[in-house]
Enzyme design. Structure first.
Site, PDB file in Angstrom:
ATOM      1  N   HIS A  31       5.904  -0.689  -2.622  1.00 18.44           N
ATOM      2  CA  HIS A  31       5.440   0.107  -3.777  1.00 18.44           C
ATOM      3  C   HIS A  31       5.561   1.607  -3.525  1.00 18.44           C
ATOM      4  O   HIS A  31       4.981   2.413  -4.250  1.00 18.44           O
ATOM      5  CB  HIS A  31       3.996  -0.259  -4.127  1.00 18.44           C
ATOM      6  CG  HIS A  31       3.856  -1.641  -4.702  1.00 18.44           C
ATOM      7  ND1 HIS A  31       2.668  -2.310  -4.812  1.00 18.44           N
ATOM      8  CD2 HIS A  31       4.800  -2.471  -5.221  1.00 18.44           C
ATOM      9  CE1 HIS A  31       2.872  -3.503  -5.362  1.00 18.44           C
ATOM     10  NE2 HIS A  31       4.169  -3.634  -5.608  1.00 18.44           N
TER      11      HIS A  31
ATOM     12  N   ASN B 170       0.823  -1.209   0.000  1.00 17.65           N
ATOM     13  CA  ASN B 170       0.000   0.000   0.000  1.00 17.65           C
ATOM     14  C   ASN B 170       0.859   1.261   0.000  1.00 17.65           C
ATOM     15  O   ASN B 170       1.918   1.309   0.623  1.00 17.65           O
ATOM     16  CB  ASN B 170      -0.918   0.006   1.226  1.00 17.65           C
ATOM     17  CG  ASN B 170      -1.853  -1.185   1.224  1.00 17.65           C
ATOM     18  OD1 ASN B 170      -2.020  -1.823   0.181  1.00 17.65           O
ATOM     19  ND2 ASN B 170      -2.438  -1.499   2.349  1.00 17.65           N
TER      20      ASN B 170
HETATM   21  P1  OAD Z   1      -6.018  -6.214  -4.631  1.00 18.25           P
HETATM   22  O1  OAD Z   1      -7.055  -5.190  -4.923  1.00 18.25           O
HETATM   23  O2  OAD Z   1      -5.482  -7.032  -5.741  1.00 18.25           O
HETATM   24  O3  OAD Z   1      -6.578  -7.214  -3.553  1.00 18.25           O
HETATM   25  C1  OAD Z   1      -7.244  -6.757  -2.406  1.00 18.25           C
HETATM   26  C2  OAD Z   1      -7.685  -7.968  -1.612  1.00 18.25           C
HETATM   27  O4  OAD Z   1      -8.276  -7.495  -0.402  1.00 18.25           O
HETATM   28  C3  OAD Z   1      -8.715  -8.827  -2.327  1.00 18.25           C
HETATM   29  O5  OAD Z   1      -8.282 -10.175  -2.288  1.00 18.25           O
HETATM   30  C4  OAD Z   1      -9.982  -8.634  -1.465  1.00 18.25           C
HETATM   31  O6  OAD Z   1     -10.753  -9.820  -1.376  1.00 18.25           O
HETATM   32  C5  OAD Z   1      -9.403  -8.279  -0.116  1.00 18.25           C
HETATM   33  N1  OAD Z   1     -10.288  -7.497   0.754  1.00 18.25           N
HETATM   34  C6  OAD Z   1     -11.313  -6.670   0.414  1.00 18.25           C
HETATM   35  N2  OAD Z   1     -11.849  -6.124   1.512  1.00 18.25           N
HETATM   36  C7  OAD Z   1     -11.155  -6.588   2.579  1.00 18.25           C
HETATM   37  C8  OAD Z   1     -11.230  -6.386   3.990  1.00 18.25           C
HETATM   38  N3  OAD Z   1     -12.114  -5.564   4.546  1.00 18.25           N
HETATM   39  N4  OAD Z   1     -10.335  -7.041   4.778  1.00 18.25           N
HETATM   40  C9  OAD Z   1      -9.404  -7.873   4.233  1.00 18.25           C
HETATM   41  N5  OAD Z   1      -9.295  -8.105   2.915  1.00 18.25           N
HETATM   42  C10 OAD Z   1     -10.154  -7.468   2.096  1.00 18.25           C
HETATM   43  O7  OAD Z   1      -4.877  -5.436  -3.836  1.00 18.25           O
HETATM   44  P2  OAD Z   1      -3.341  -5.804  -3.639  1.00 18.25           P
HETATM   45  O8  OAD Z   1      -3.158  -7.270  -3.465  1.00 18.25           O
HETATM   46  O9  OAD Z   1      -2.829  -4.894  -2.620  1.00 18.25           O
HETATM   47  O10 OAD Z   1       0.377  -2.075  -7.240  1.00 18.25           O
HETATM   48  O11 OAD Z   1      -2.777  -5.376  -5.048  1.00 18.25           O
HETATM   49  C11 OAD Z   1      -1.411  -5.408  -5.245  1.00 18.25           C
HETATM   50  C12 OAD Z   1      -0.966  -4.302  -6.120  1.00 18.25           C
HETATM   51  O12 OAD Z   1      -1.731  -4.276  -7.318  1.00 18.25           O
HETATM   52  C13 OAD Z   1      -1.126  -2.904  -5.595  1.00 18.25           C
HETATM   53  O13 OAD Z   1      -0.152  -2.542  -4.679  1.00 18.25           O
HETATM   54  C14 OAD Z   1      -1.009  -2.080  -6.843  1.00 18.25           C
HETATM   55  C15 OAD Z   1      -1.815  -2.931  -7.798  1.00 18.25           C
HETATM   56  O14 OAD Z   1      -1.342  -2.999  -9.089  1.00 18.25           O
HETATM   57  C16 OAD Z   1       0.894  -1.000  -7.864  1.00 18.25           C
HETATM   58  O15 OAD Z   1       0.262   0.018  -8.040  1.00 18.25           O
HETATM   59  C17 OAD Z   1       2.322  -1.160  -8.309  1.00 18.25           C
END
Ligand code: OAD
Ligand code: ZN
Length: 258
Positions: free
Chosen positions: A128, A111
């Site tokens: 990131h 994040n």
């Molecule tokens: P994602 O948007 O890919 O995944 C978010 C996850 O959080 C999903 O699996 C949801 O099911 C889960 N989720 C939603 N609400 C939640 C809650 N209240 N509690 C717990 N989990 C919950 O986000 P990231 O994995 O962070 O990179 O994505 C990785 C990267 O993709 C980001 O840092 C960004 C993006 O491309 C860059 O900008 C370089």
């Protein structure tokens, strides 16, 4: 039958025995602070093209930024606006509170919202980068900004007039070396429990440490309302939101220590 309650009990008792814990977090840990995630329900990247006709991943790429910083900045500013005023939630605060009980709590986060630091965590690796730090593309100038609302877009360097950029990793760019070195050194020193919270685990540098921990017999926990590619790897999957899950774990931990 395993219920969520018994899983929470087991995780809390594992945590009571642990001393060095790693938290790997993604957008979902900030969802309970009102921030959007990238993928999934109300995700920012749900296949739609931007009004500039580009996929969001292209609009937010290093390549487009070099050619058309105005386009990249337009979407960066939208992301910044959604982060503005967001406060750490119970999950960020619980992770910070754990530093009172454990000798090491490392947070490895994707994040860029700065909420883990704001919650008080002291060892935060922002792989990131961070949206609140602006750096010049032409000289050494850098500044920290709480808020971009007063800035013209794209913001220009007060020293040399070049375009400023946030110190974040755009698509197609390399990860910050110092942050990666810090993480690898921490892995080398070792952890005795690993949590992943709110990440879909799409990047190998997120999934691999979880797989490595699980294979090494280190207890692994995933907190995510949905199943992800990490779910088959971990010992415990908690199908809960981050704030609710961490609150439930902390309640048990405090009770056991009282
Ligand atoms: P994602 O948007 O890919 O995944 C978010 C996850 O959080 C999903 O699996 C949801 O099911 C889960 N989720 C939603 N609400 C939640 C809650 N209240 N509690 C717990 N989990 C919950 O986000 P990231 O994995 O962070 O990179 O994505 C990785 C990267 O993709 C980001 O840092 C960004 C993006 O491309 C860059 O900008 C370089
Ligand atoms: Zn400059």
């Amino acid at each position: 039958m395993t219920t969520i309650e018994t899983t929470l009990d087991e995780i809390a008792s594992r945590l009571l025995q642990a001393d060095r814990v790693l938290f790997i977090t993604g957008a979902g840990v900030s969802a309970d602070s009102g921030l959007p995630t990238y993928r999934g329900v109300s995700g920012l990247y749900n296949g739609e093209h931007t009004e500039d006709g580009l996929a969001i991943e292209d609009a937010l790429s290093g390549e487009v930024f070099a050619r058309r910083p105005d386009i990249t900045w337009k979407y960066l500013a939208q992301i910044e606006e959604t982060c503005r005023g967001a406060q750490p939630n119970a999950a960020h605060l619980a992770i910070a509170e754990l530093e009172r009980y454990l000798s090491r709590v490392t947070v490895f986060t994707q994040n860029v919202d700065g909420l883990h630091r704001q919650a008080g965590s002291s060892e935060v690796i922002e792989i990131h980068g961070n949206l609140q730090k602006l750096v010049c593309t032409g000289c050494d100038f850098s500044e920290s900004v709480d808020d971009l609302s007063g800035h013209q877009l794209p913001p220009l360097c007060p020293a040399c007039g070049s375009v400023l950029r946030p110190r974040i990793v755009l698509f197609g760019e390399a990860l910050p070396e110092a942050a990666m070195d810090h993480f690898l050194a921490a892995l080398d020193e070792g952890f005795d429990m690993v949590f992943t919270i709110g990440t879909s685990g799409v990047f190998p540098y997120i999934a691999e440490p979880v797989a490595w921990a699980a294979q090494s017999g280190i207890p692994t926990v995933e907190i995510n309302p949905l199943q992800t590619r990490l779910s088959p790897l971990v010992d415990y999957h908690l199908p809960l939101g981050a704030a609710r899950a961490m609150t439930a774990i902390m309640t048990r931990l405090r009770a056991a220590r009282a």
